[in-house]
Motif scaffolding. Sequence first.
Motif, PDB file in Angstrom:
ATOM      1  N   ASP A 253      33.226  22.604  54.045  1.00  0.00           N
ATOM      2  CA  ASP A 253      32.877  23.880  53.426  1.00  0.00           C
ATOM      3  C   ASP A 253      34.161  24.579  52.976  1.00  0.00           C
ATOM      4  N   TYR A 254      34.178  25.072  51.743  1.00  0.00           N
ATOM      5  CA  TYR A 254      35.422  25.576  51.157  1.00  0.00           C
ATOM      6  C   TYR A 254      35.185  26.921  50.486  1.00  0.00           C
ATOM      7  N   ARG A 255      36.140  27.818  50.684  1.00  0.00           N
ATOM      8  CA  ARG A 255      36.113  29.123  50.023  1.00  0.00           C
ATOM      9  C   ARG A 255      37.500  29.430  49.486  1.00  0.00           C
ATOM     10  N   PHE A 256      37.550  29.864  48.233  1.00  0.00           N
ATOM     11  CA  PHE A 256      38.799  30.276  47.593  1.00  0.00           C
ATOM     12  C   PHE A 256      38.787  31.793  47.470  1.00  0.00           C
ATOM     13  N   VAL A 257      39.772  32.450  48.085  1.00  0.00           N
ATOM     14  CA  VAL A 257      39.876  33.908  48.059  1.00  0.00           C
ATOM     15  C   VAL A 257      41.105  34.284  47.245  1.00  0.00           C
ATOM     16  N   GLU A 258      40.906  35.036  46.178  1.00  0.00           N
ATOM     17  CA  GLU A 258      42.020  35.514  45.349  1.00  0.00           C
ATOM     18  C   GLU A 258      42.259  36.988  45.625  1.00  0.00           C
ATOM     19  N   LEU A 259      43.505  37.338  45.920  1.00  0.00           N
ATOM     20  CA  LEU A 259      43.882  38.721  46.160  1.00  0.00           C
ATOM     21  C   LEU A 259      44.629  39.244  44.939  1.00  0.00           C
ATOM     22  N   PRO A 260      44.023  40.115  44.154  1.00  0.00           N
ATOM     23  CA  PRO A 260      44.681  40.622  42.941  1.00  0.00           C
ATOM     24  C   PRO A 260      45.784  41.617  43.266  1.00  0.00           C
ATOM     25  N   GLY A 261      46.866  41.552  42.487  1.00  0.00           N
ATOM     26  CA  GLY A 261      47.948  42.515  42.610  1.00  0.00           C
ATOM     27  C   GLY A 261      48.812  42.354  43.840  1.00  0.00           C
ATOM     28  N   VAL A 262      48.735  41.204  44.504  1.00  0.00           N
ATOM     29  CA  VAL A 262      49.489  40.965  45.736  1.00  0.00           C
ATOM     30  C   VAL A 262      50.502  39.851  45.486  1.00  0.00           C
ATOM     31  N   SER A 263      51.678  39.980  46.086  1.00  0.00           N
ATOM     32  CA  SER A 263      52.736  38.990  45.908  1.00  0.00           C
ATOM     33  C   SER A 263      52.572  37.835  46.902  1.00  0.00           C
ATOM     34  N   HIS A 264      53.590  37.002  46.989  1.00  0.00           N
ATOM     35  CA  HIS A 264      53.577  35.857  47.888  1.00  0.00           C
ATOM     36  C   HIS A 264      53.469  36.253  49.359  1.00  0.00           C
ATOM     37  N   TRP A 265      53.914  37.453  49.703  1.00  0.00           N
ATOM     38  CA  TRP A 265      54.048  37.846  51.111  1.00  0.00           C
ATOM     39  C   TRP A 265      52.738  38.456  51.612  1.00  0.00           C
ATOM     40  N   ILE A 266      51.680  37.691  51.578  1.00  0.00           N
ATOM     41  CA  ILE A 266      50.340  38.207  51.864  1.00  0.00           C
ATOM     42  C   ILE A 266      50.205  38.810  53.259  1.00  0.00           C
ATOM     43  N   PRO A 267      50.658  38.166  54.344  1.00  0.00           N
ATOM     44  CA  PRO A 267      50.460  38.779  55.664  1.00  0.00           C
ATOM     45  C   PRO A 267      51.140  40.136  55.813  1.00  0.00           C
ATOM     46  N   ASP A 268      52.255  40.346  55.126  1.00  0.00           N
ATOM     47  CA  ASP A 268      52.962  41.625  55.182  1.00  0.00           C
ATOM     48  C   ASP A 268      52.353  42.652  54.236  1.00  0.00           C
ATOM     49  N   GLU A 269      52.002  42.214  53.038  1.00  0.00           N
ATOM     50  CA  GLU A 269      51.562  43.137  51.987  1.00  0.00           C
ATOM     51  C   GLU A 269      50.076  43.443  52.046  1.00  0.00           C
ATOM     52  N   ALA A 270      49.274  42.493  52.491  1.00  0.00           N
ATOM     53  CA  ALA A 270      47.812  42.664  52.489  1.00  0.00           C
ATOM     54  C   ALA A 270      47.209  42.165  53.796  1.00  0.00           C
ATOM     55  N   PRO A 271      47.638  42.733  54.938  1.00  0.00           N
ATOM     56  CA  PRO A 271      47.133  42.218  56.211  1.00  0.00           C
ATOM     57  C   PRO A 271      45.636  42.418  56.412  1.00  0.00           C
ATOM     58  N   ALA A 272      45.095  43.528  55.920  1.00  0.00           N
ATOM     59  CA  ALA A 272      43.661  43.777  56.131  1.00  0.00           C
ATOM     60  C   ALA A 272      42.784  42.789  55.371  1.00  0.00           C
ATOM     61  N   PRO A 273      43.019  42.549  54.061  1.00  0.00           N
ATOM     62  CA  PRO A 273      42.220  41.525  53.378  1.00  0.00           C
ATOM     63  C   PRO A 273      42.404  40.130  53.961  1.00  0.00           C
TER      64      PRO A 273
END
Length: 286
Positions: A253-273
């Motif tokens: 089972d596969y899901r692709f999640v795209e975070l718009p407007g976020v850089s490479h540093w996802i855990p730092d920049e977008a921890p909630a999503p």
Amino acid sequence: MPPDLGRLPIMRIDARGLEFVVRAGGPERGEPVLLLHGFPQHGGEFDEVVPALHAAGLRTYAPDQRGYSPGARPAEVEAYQLPELVADTVALLDALDVEAAHLVGHDWGAAVAWAVAAAHPERVRTLTAVSVPHPAAMAYALAHDPKQKARSSYMVLFRQAGKAEKALLGLRAAGLRRLLRGVGDTARVAAYAEPMREPGALTGALNWYRAMSGAALGAVGPVTVPTTYVWSDRDNAIGRGVAELCAQHVTGDYRFVELPGVSHWIPDEAPAPLAEAILTRVRGTA
């Protein structure tokens, strides 16, 4: 001990003759989540992600991986080949007495997590890979996609022993600090940059690139466990083409999640999503 970003207790785990620093938290009887960091960070990069996981009843472990933990820093470049990094992860699960964990990885940690899930699916309940796609997809893109090759051109410098260390550590690690600008404020940049200034630390981290081969990446098989891949559209290192190619290497089972407007540093920049994506995968919902 390297500077820590946050509040989690520190464990020291012996595995494969090495000593790993591990940040642990959450209910002791909660389902285990193993979080693998990327370059040039450490397990503290997940400090803003794990509170939501703990609130959901999960137990988290975030190790400083080979080359990053002071007690797990072999000198030989060959010691950083992908199979060695995979074996470290399995050995850490063994040492923690964890039969199978929800596996999360960012950047290089994602590459390792993909490889662990492919080779040892019985040890992985679910996989959430962040930023870096399946290694075989990456190997194909590096060989056939000029745009991705351009995005990954920094690796040429990183593979040059001595030259890369000088470029990143000169002038009080000015180059490394520029690389880390996207993680947040000055204090957060320093929390990652300062441990890399310790003797041998940056070389250990760069040895992951120096030991990398297209053949080893391409040899990673398909992933059968339930998988989410999280990618951000402002990632300078990973383009949309290789991100979308990732789906061809997952049979579960596969899901692709795209975070718009976020850089490479996802855990730092977008921890909630990111926490939401992890929890959605762990709970088995789409």
